[in-house]
Design a protein around this motif. Structure first.
Motif, PDB file in Angstrom:
ATOM      1  N   LEU A  63       0.827  -1.203   0.000  1.00  0.00           N
ATOM      2  CA  LEU A  63       0.000   0.000   0.000  1.00  0.00           C
ATOM      3  C   LEU A  63       0.861   1.253   0.000  1.00  0.00           C
ATOM      4  CD1 LEU A  63      -2.860   1.201   0.208  1.00  0.00           C
ATOM      5  CD2 LEU A  63      -2.671   1.023   2.688  1.00  0.00           C
ATOM      6  N   ARG A  64       1.995   1.204   0.681  1.00  0.00           N
ATOM      7  CA  ARG A  64       2.865   2.367   0.786  1.00  0.00           C
ATOM      8  C   ARG A  64       3.773   2.545  -0.427  1.00  0.00           C
ATOM      9  NH1 ARG A  64       5.145   0.847   4.999  1.00  0.00           N
ATOM     10  NH2 ARG A  64       7.127   0.144   4.152  1.00  0.00           N
ATOM     11  N   ASN A  65       4.140   1.440  -1.098  1.00  0.00           N
ATOM     12  CA  ASN A  65       5.172   1.513  -2.135  1.00  0.00           C
ATOM     13  C   ASN A  65       4.715   1.094  -3.527  1.00  0.00           C
ATOM     14  OD1 ASN A  65       7.500   2.207  -0.355  1.00  0.00           O
ATOM     15  ND2 ASN A  65       7.047   0.216   0.551  1.00  0.00           N
ATOM     16  N   ALA A  66       3.414   0.902  -3.730  1.00  0.00           N
ATOM     17  CA  ALA A  66       2.940   0.459  -5.043  1.00  0.00           C
ATOM     18  C   ALA A  66       3.321   1.434  -6.146  1.00  0.00           C
ATOM     19  CB  ALA A  66       1.431   0.253  -5.015  1.00  0.00           C
ATOM     20  N   HIS A  67       3.449   2.719  -5.822  1.00  0.00           N
ATOM     21  CA  HIS A  67       3.793   3.704  -6.843  1.00  0.00           C
ATOM     22  C   HIS A  67       5.228   3.553  -7.340  1.00  0.00           C
ATOM     23  CE1 HIS A  67       5.441   5.433  -3.164  1.00  0.00           C
ATOM     24  NE2 HIS A  67       6.205   6.212  -3.915  1.00  0.00           N
ATOM     25  N   LEU A  68       6.059   2.762  -6.645  1.00  0.00           N
ATOM     26  CA  LEU A  68       7.443   2.548  -7.062  1.00  0.00           C
ATOM     27  C   LEU A  68       7.571   1.409  -8.066  1.00  0.00           C
ATOM     28  CD1 LEU A  68       9.228   2.826  -3.583  1.00  0.00           C
ATOM     29  CD2 LEU A  68       8.986   4.613  -5.318  1.00  0.00           C
ATOM     30  N   VAL A  69       6.521   0.624  -8.246  1.00  0.00           N
ATOM     31  CA  VAL A  69       6.573  -0.544  -9.127  1.00  0.00           C
ATOM     32  C   VAL A  69       6.486  -0.087 -10.578  1.00  0.00           C
ATOM     33  CG1 VAL A  69       5.503  -2.742  -9.724  1.00  0.00           C
ATOM     34  CG2 VAL A  69       5.477  -1.948  -7.353  1.00  0.00           C
ATOM     35  N   THR A  70       7.458  -0.506 -11.395  1.00  0.00           N
ATOM     36  CA  THR A  70       7.433  -0.198 -12.827  1.00  0.00           C
ATOM     37  C   THR A  70       7.162  -1.440 -13.671  1.00  0.00           C
ATOM     38  OG1 THR A  70       9.848  -0.462 -12.953  1.00  0.00           O
ATOM     39  CG2 THR A  70       8.985   1.761 -12.573  1.00  0.00           C
ATOM     40  N   GLN A  71       7.468  -2.625 -13.136  1.00  0.00           N
ATOM     41  CA  GLN A  71       7.120  -3.872 -13.817  1.00  0.00           C
ATOM     42  C   GLN A  71       6.393  -4.766 -12.830  1.00  0.00           C
ATOM     43  OE1 GLN A  71       9.886  -5.835 -16.467  1.00  0.00           O
ATOM     44  NE2 GLN A  71       9.339  -7.848 -15.679  1.00  0.00           N
ATOM     45  N   LEU A  72       5.156  -5.126 -13.166  1.00  0.00           N
ATOM     46  CA  LEU A  72       4.314  -5.933 -12.287  1.00  0.00           C
ATOM     47  C   LEU A  72       3.959  -7.226 -13.001  1.00  0.00           C
ATOM     48  CD1 LEU A  72       2.575  -6.321  -9.730  1.00  0.00           C
ATOM     49  CD2 LEU A  72       0.738  -5.081 -10.903  1.00  0.00           C
ATOM     50  N   THR A  73       4.242  -8.359 -12.342  1.00  0.00           N
ATOM     51  CA  THR A  73       3.904  -9.673 -12.871  1.00  0.00           C
ATOM     52  C   THR A  73       2.912 -10.339 -11.933  1.00  0.00           C
ATOM     53  OG1 THR A  73       6.088  -9.927 -13.907  1.00  0.00           O
ATOM     54  CG2 THR A  73       4.792 -11.923 -13.561  1.00  0.00           C
TER      55      THR A  73
END
Length: 212
Positions: A63-73
């Motif tokens: 919830l706190r760091n989802a905005h840092l994800v650039t590739q999601l599998t």
């Protein structure tokens, strides 16, 4: 001054560290955490099963760091709680902190009141994705709301470049409409999809929205 006191140098060092070293670095201080934490979350795998080599992220951390994800599998039928989270209404007032020695209010009933509002399902803040991989080749059917959550993730990422979908379960029309609403993708990969004839037009429109 130490060279690692410079944020730009820390950012360069982070490119060459593995996940274990990155985790050690974020524990040094707040400045190091701000520099190295994006590398930990940049490439995120959420699987339907945990194994000795892969563990799902903590929900609070996601919830706190989802905005840092650039590739999601998303591998397998990823648990829905990792795609949406339950949160209270934004205008819902929180109860005040109890004052020592004061009379405490009556605890809420075990069953919700018919006038109370249930927590809403809200998507995580995956808003900086460049690549999204959806791989669901298990016989288990996706949970209710699974494709809706993925369609919401697509709508939150106008800069998405690559989309890969592999599923033995045909996606609903809303997913193809979400793909069509994106800016032209650099690449759209579709594997093992069984498309009903009535969805053929939507599939064609989605494919037409990709450069390759």
């Amino acid at each position: 001054m130490n060279a690692l006191d410079i944020p730009e140098i820390r950012a360069s060092v982070g490119l060459h560290l593995d996940n274990a070293d990155l985790i050690s670095c974020v524990r040094v201080c707040r400045a190091w955490q701000a520099s190295f934490e994006p590398y930990i979350w940049s490439d995120l795998l959420i699987s339907s099963e945990e194994s000795s080599s892969h563990h799902r992220p903590y929900l609070k951390g996601l919830l706190r760091n989802a905005h840092l994800v650039t590739q999601l599998t998303l591998a397998g039928c990823s648990p829905l709680e990792y795609l949406v989270h339950r949160s209270a209404e934004p205008d819902e007032e929180q109860p005040p902190e109890p004052v020592p020695g004061s009379i405490q209010p009556r605890p809420p009933p075990l069953l919700p009141s018919p006038h109370s509002r249930a927590p809403q399902q809200r998507p995580y803040g995956f808003c900086n994705l460049f690549t999204l991989v959806v791989s669901n080749n298990r016989n288990d059917s996706p949970p209710h709301g699974y494709w809706e959550a993925i369609a919401t993730i697509l709508s939150q990422n106008p800069r998405l470049n690559q989309l890969k979908i592999s599923s033995i379960h045909p996606p609903p029309p809303l997913l193809w409409r979400a793909i069509c609403s994106l800016k032209p993708l650099q690449a759209l990969y579709l594997y093992r999809l069984a498309i009903p004839p009535e969805h053929a037009r939507l599939l064609w429109d989605a494919c037409s929205n990709a450069i390759s």
